[in-house]
Design an enzyme around this catalytic site. Structure first.
Site, PDB file in Angstrom:
ATOM      1  N   GLU A 279      11.167  -8.909  37.630  1.00  0.00           N
ATOM      2  CA  GLU A 279      11.548 -10.288  37.310  1.00  0.00           C
ATOM      3  C   GLU A 279      11.920 -10.976  38.622  1.00  0.00           C
ATOM      4  OE1 GLU A 279      14.663 -10.453  34.384  1.00  0.00           O
ATOM      5  OE2 GLU A 279      13.665  -9.047  33.036  1.00  0.00           O
TER       6      GLU A 279
ATOM      7  N   GLU B 137      17.417  -3.625  31.645  1.00  0.00           N
ATOM      8  CA  GLU B 137      18.649  -3.774  32.434  1.00  0.00           C
ATOM      9  C   GLU B 137      19.830  -3.034  31.804  1.00  0.00           C
ATOM     10  OE1 GLU B 137      19.110  -8.016  32.803  1.00  0.00           O
ATOM     11  OE2 GLU B 137      17.727  -8.142  34.481  1.00  0.00           O
TER      12      GLU B 137
END
Ligand SMILES: [Zn+2]
Length: 703
Positions: free
Chosen positions: A340, A187
């Protein structure tokens, strides 16, 4: 044969040709001139899995986890992305024996491994060996270690260390049969760390500017440095736009955020090239954050095989938000995974709060919503919530005690459904005829100068997307340099930075029969983020066939009434606010006009005929219901009408025909009418025309 093998399905290399289809679903197949098949040889299976952190558990606990994973239908895990201190406990001493037995045991259970490069957090010994690798914020304060993402990607010492660990891991795992791919870092930009204001970044920014402008006078001219006495004589005079008494020069600002985005792209490319050079058969990806606004994901996607993203839907949020992010991510490369997916209450590392518990049926619905919008893999975050650390509240499939409960049962049930549906999903892709331009330059420009309080560029893009979705259509989210010819309709919300070359390409699209939709504040800025000296909408004016006579930002809840003068909405009125543009038609027809006495009769919406196409200009932001109805008249026909609010319909298409997903994202039962009767892959029954979906209900129809 293990369940994990049963769930897999082979994708084959597809020809880039239009596939014939059984037209049970009432769309003529030629509508889909834009349909394209992708080469899927590097995604060998429909993946279903979880993120796993063996460093949080004892070897005995890990041994107990694996059979449970297998029973849940899991066929892939992601591991290692925060474990640099385990992989390299001392400088230059690499250690893999803590995780290799786990990778092997998972492999024997039919569970593949995706490894994360652990560069988001260096080991604690790094800071004494490599000084000055920590980021600084806009006030000049150091971003301290202890959490993650605090190192500067332009710091040579950090870059050197990252390359070392990535190379060493790639060499160690290049021939491991259980390792199928890599996630680079984690991320990028998380926790507001995309933009760093340290000395390394200042130096790198100047080099970036030299490469872009070449000549300091060219930069002075592009930035308009004559305003507030900002002329530069030498490159080393150029500062970063740190905190200052007033707002920065918009051109200076935009180049800095472009540079900051490019820094992430360069970091990604370095690791991509390193891994691919050593492990050419492994895929390399990065986990995006959906609508994250600080990194140009179009550029980032040039240096990965396919993107993945992290989806944490809000149970009480807009159900189309996850779909928007799915479609954004799919549009970069035509395919994606969710790396995710929320599988338990979240646990914010800063606020210390336990997030919403997914209600029964939501985990399953989110998984199918991802597949419905094009995902070829769904991994849950995470296998089991950890007992310690900043995210000790951030739950996974299993709770702290590791006992399988209803969320585990739901994951397992969903795996069984994947097995059922997999053969029919083989080789299919989402059908798309509509595109929406989400331009990072516009996003960043509006971040500094929205024009009016209450205007948010990304929020406006989502409103337009949502109206498309409410009309039943999927929608690619594209960049300005995409191939517009693949679509029937291109919507360009507040496309503010436009030059003549872009205007020409849009003109060619309309001329060939495409439909364009523009909204307020379009065409007003140059690529440097200065204002055009041409009448709004600047270079788009000839294409739009209208100009803007006057703009009116509205404050204090002020509104203006408009009335539609033609089309399906003729005679209808509505109030508009936030920002309105009084138009002057110069060839275009008026579609709606202002009713307010002072501006009565002034066009608010126009439509211009350009060659075989149409160009709409909306000088106002329409209310939600009116916008949906307006776009219904602009978009191609969709065979289902009156889709209940919150019910999502998407289609994937392949050689075998179409698969239609109907998903109830609401908290109530919903009844709707299908255009016929169709077999439902999940129940095995034939359903329709009238169907009722339970709360969180999913139909997967063979059409
Ligand atoms: Zn920096």
């Amino acid at each position: 044969m293990a369940r994990t093998i049963c769930i897999s399905m082979e994708f084959h290399v597809r020809q880039h040709t239009e596939a014939p289809c059984r037209v049970l679903w009432p769309f003529p197949s030629q509508c889909y001139a834009t349909f394209r098949c992708m080469n899927r040889e590097d995604i060998a299976m429909l993946r279903y899995g979880a993120c796993y952190y063996p460093e949080h558990w004892t070897a005995e606990q890990a041994r107990q986890h694996i059979p449970l994973m297998q029973k849940a239908g899991i066929n892939v895990v992601r591991m290692g992305e925060f474990a640099w201190c385990k992989f390299e406990p001392e400088p230059g001493r690499y250690k893999f024996d803590w995780i290799d037995p786990i990778i092997d045991a998972l492999g024997k259970a039919g569970i593949a491994t995706v490894l994360g490069t652990p560069t988001a957090i260096p080991p604690n010994w790094a800071y004494s060996r490599q000084p000055n690798i920590l980021q600084k914020n806009a006030e000049g304060h150091v971003r301290n270690p202890g959490a993650r993402c605090h190192c500067c990607k332009n710091a040579p010492g950090y870059q050197f260390m990252c390359e070392g660990i990535v190379q060493e891991m790639a060499r160690h795992y290049k021939d491991n049969p259980s390792v199928i791919g890599w996630q680079v870092d984690n991320e990028f930009g998380c926790h507001n760390t995309t933009r760093c204001y340290c000395e390394h970044c200042e130096k790198a920014f100047r080099e970036w500017l030299i490469a872009k402008y070449g000549d300091i006078e060219a930069l002075n001219a592009a930035w308009g440095t004559s305003f507030w006495g900002f002329d530069f004589r030498q490159w080393n005079e150029i500062p970063l736009p740190r905190t200052m008494p007033a707002g920065p020069n918009p051109a200076h600002w935009l180049d800095f955020v472009r540079f900051s985005s490019d820094t992430q792209v360069k970091f990604m490319k370095t690791q991509y090239d390193l891994i691919k050079g050593i492990c050419p058969k492994h895929f390399v990806t990065h986990n995006f954050m959906g609508c994250f606004p600080e990194i140009d994901y179009y550029k980032l996607s040039q240096h990965l095989d396919f993107p993945v993203w992290d989806n944490y839907p809000d149970s009480f949020g807009d159900p189309f938000h996850p779909s928007y992010a799915h479609e954004i991510t799919r549009s970069f490369k035509g395919r994606f995974w969710v790396m995710e997916e929320k599988s338990g209450p979240t646990g914010d590392a800063e606020a210390g709060l336990l997030g919403e518990q997914p209600e029964p049926g939501e985990i399953r619905r989110w998984a199918w919503q991802a597949v419905a919008n094009g995902a070829d893999g769904v991994l849950y975050f995470r296998w089991r919530v950890c007992l310690f650390g900043a995210e000790q509240y951030w739950h996974g499939i299993l709770d702290h005690d590791g006992i399988p409960r209803r969320r585990y049962a739901e994951v397992r049930k969903t795996a069984e459904e994947f097995v059922k549906a997999a053969p029919d999903l083989e080789g299919t892709q989402v059908e798309v005829r509509i595109a929406l331009i989400r331009h990072f330059d516009a996003l960043w420009s509006f971040e500094r100068q929205p024009g009016v309080a209450g205007f948010h560029y990304d929020g406006h893009c989502f409103e337009m997307y949502r109206a498309v979705k409410q009309n039943g259509h999927n929608c690619d989210i594209i960049n300005v340099d995409s191939d517009f010819a693949r679509y029937r309709v291109v919507i360009a919300p507040s496309l503010s930075l436009v030059d003549d070359a872009l205007a020409k390409r849009l003109h060619a699209f309309a001329d060939a029969g495409g439909t364009l939709v523009f909204t307020p504040q379009s065409g007003v800025r140059t690529p440097a983020n200065a204002m055009w000296d041409r009448t709004r909408p600047g270079p788009l004016a000839p294409l739009v066939g209208a100009t803007v006579d006057e703009v009116r930002p509205y404050y204090h809840g002020q509104t203006n009434e408009i009335a539609f003068t033609q089309g399906a909405l003729a005679g209808q009125t509505c109030n508009v606010g936030t920002w309105v543009e009084m138009l002057h038609a110069a060839g275009a027809e008026t579609v709606a006009e202002f009713r307010d006495e002072a501006f009565a009769g002034k066009p608010a919406i126009t439509c211009n005929t350009v060659g075989k196409g149409k160009v709409y200009y909306l000088g106002v932001f329409l209310p939600e219901k009116i916008l949906k109805a307006f776009l219904a008249g602009v978009l191609p026909e969709f065979p289902m009408k009156d889709i209940p609010e919150g019910v999502e319909v998407t289609m994937r298409r392949g050689k075998q025909g179409r698969i239609v997903f109907v998903i109830n994202n609401t908290r109530e039962r919903q009844t709707l009418t299908l255009p016929g009767q169709f077999p439902d892959l999940l129940s095995g029954e034939t359903v329709g025309p009238k169907v009722t979906l339970a709360r969180n209900g999913v139909l997967i129809l063979k059409a």
